[in-house]
Scaffold this motif. Structure first.
Motif, PDB file in Angstrom:
ATOM      1  N   ASP A 162       0.848  -1.200   0.000  1.00 58.14           N
ATOM      2  CA  ASP A 162       0.000   0.000   0.000  1.00 58.14           C
ATOM      3  C   ASP A 162       0.880   1.246   0.000  1.00 58.14           C
ATOM      4  OD1 ASP A 162      -1.764   2.057   0.409  1.00 58.14           O
ATOM      5  OD2 ASP A 162      -2.523   1.339   2.340  1.00 58.14           O
ATOM      6  N   ASP A 204       0.239   4.221   0.379  1.00 58.44           N
ATOM      7  CA  ASP A 204      -0.194   5.253   1.324  1.00 58.44           C
ATOM      8  C   ASP A 204       0.025   4.852   2.786  1.00 58.44           C
ATOM      9  OD1 ASP A 204      -1.116   6.918  -0.750  1.00 58.44           O
ATOM     10  OD2 ASP A 204      -3.007   5.815  -0.853  1.00 58.44           O
ATOM     11  N   SER A 205       0.516   3.647   3.035  1.00 60.99           N
ATOM     12  CA  SER A 205       0.713   3.198   4.420  1.00 60.99           C
ATOM     13  C   SER A 205       1.925   3.887   5.046  1.00 60.99           C
ATOM     14  CB  SER A 205       0.904   1.682   4.466  1.00 60.99           C
ATOM     15  OG  SER A 205       1.215   1.270   5.791  1.00 60.99           O
TER      16      SER A 205
END
Length: 374
Positions: free
Chosen positions: A287, A289-290
């Protein structure tokens, strides 16, 4: 579950496990060793997940022996080898053995007419791809100190001089991260090359020997590191193996910070809790955006510690930093976590309890040392 290509280490891929133990016996200890092995063999045969074992003697040097065992997967072996029962079972062997070396391997391919690699197609799918490692071995130790001595212990552990990083031409200490949670100490190490050689190198360094000696009066478990048997039992009980490591396939940001999060599991649920966090971290690595850039999960008994490298402040996204991103994950953790042991009661679905859990789980950093060229 599809295993992320970014996972370089995992005990949860469903593959069979091959354990190899190399032993060098003292002269004249052969019969005593064989008797001790027979006792151990009978005990381990009854352990769930154990498939078979073999005892082999070198055809070139009779003092060199090899024990191999096969397990349905890594978790049952790790539960056995880290148990008090195992500590007691192997004690009779210690006086026979000059030196040992243990290695653990996932079974990826097999030829001949033996049984298939897995019981079902789903497990076999997990074993197709070999992992791409980073050449780094990870391990941790954990132990408790007497209540009231925490500040003195932290001072000792933060103040000693770092040992020489270069062990030999193939092995180098890369990083040592040390944290405390109440009176529990966790020391995690990263080693390029041979982990055992690095641990032995560190144990011989005078600055390390001095701080270990200074720690002795404060430990809850007595030890005498000058006595090989006492040292062996202490470090066996203190071992906190890495069971999963993953890192995102993107450049490490400049504001990366290392945290250690402590998750005490309900009795008998430690491996399930470690598996949940490992799966969550594999998803986080995919991910973009993590905030979690990399993670190592350590597990022993009902103790789970998650070492995470996080972008920005840890409290900006508590769910992601705790490994609870996604529907139903807070409830899954709640079912596995001993909330009372960490000071959190009630549902983890509320922001208040989620922030309380993060506050209580986030361990106190004592020292984080990286070798100059890492």
């Amino acid at each position: 579950m599809t295993v992320s290509a970014r996972v370089s280490q995992s005990a949860f891929d469903g593959s069979r496990l091959r354990v190899i133990l190399l032993l060098d016996l003292y002269e004249g200890a052969q019969q005593q060793f064989l008797e001790a092995y027979e006792l151990m063999r009978k005990q381990v045969a009854a352990v769930p997940g154990h498939i078979s074992d073999q005892l082999c003697q070198s055809i070139e040097n009779p003092s060199q022996w090899l024990i191999t065992s096969e397990w349905e997967s890594a978790p049952p072996f790790l539960a056995w080898v880290n148990s008090e029962e195992h500590v007691e079972v192997v004690k009779p062997m210690h006086s026979c053995v000059r030196d040992t070396r243990s290695m653990r391997y996932s079974v990826l391919r097999e030829t001949g007419g033996g049984r298939p690699l897995a019981q079902d197609t789903a497990r076999a799918d997990h074993q197709v791809a070999a992992r791409e490692g980073d050449g780094v071995a990870r391990h941790a130790l954990t132990f408790t100190v007497k209540p009231g001595s925490e500040s003195k212990v932290a001072e000792l552990l933060a103040g000693y001089d770092s040992p020489r990083a270069q062990v030999d031409e193939n092995t180098r200490l890369r990083r040592t991260s040390l944290f405390m949670h109440g009176n529990r100490v966790v020391r995690a190490v990263e080693v390029e090359g041979d982990l055992l050689a690095a641990l032995r190198h560190v144990a011989r360094q005078p600055e390390v020997r001095a701080v270990e000696e200074a720690l002795n009066p404060y430990l809850e478990q007595d030890r005498d590191l000058t006595d090989p048997e006492s040292a062996r039992v202490f470090f066996t009980r203190a071992a906190l193996p890495a069971v999963h490591h993953v890192v995102a396939d993107r450049p490490a940001p400049a504001d990366l910070r290392r945290h250690a999060l402590y998750y005490p599991a309900k009795e008998g649920r430690g491996m399930d809790l470690a598996r949940l966090l490992a799966h969550q971290d594999a998803a986080a690595a995919d991910d973009p955006d993590s905030p979690v850039h990399g993670s190592t999960v350590f597990h022993r008994d009902d103790i789970v510690v998650r070492l995470v490298d996080i972008t920005g402040d840890v409290d900006l996204d508590p769910a992601a930093c705790l490994g609870l991103k996604g529907p139903g994950k807070a409830e899954e953790l709640e079912a596995l976590l001993d909330g009372a042991a960490i000071g959190v009661e009630g549902a983890l679905t509320t922001d208040r309890n989620l922030n309380r859990l993060l506050s209580h789980a986030d361990m106190l950093p004592v020292t984080d040392r990286t070798s100059a060229d890492s």
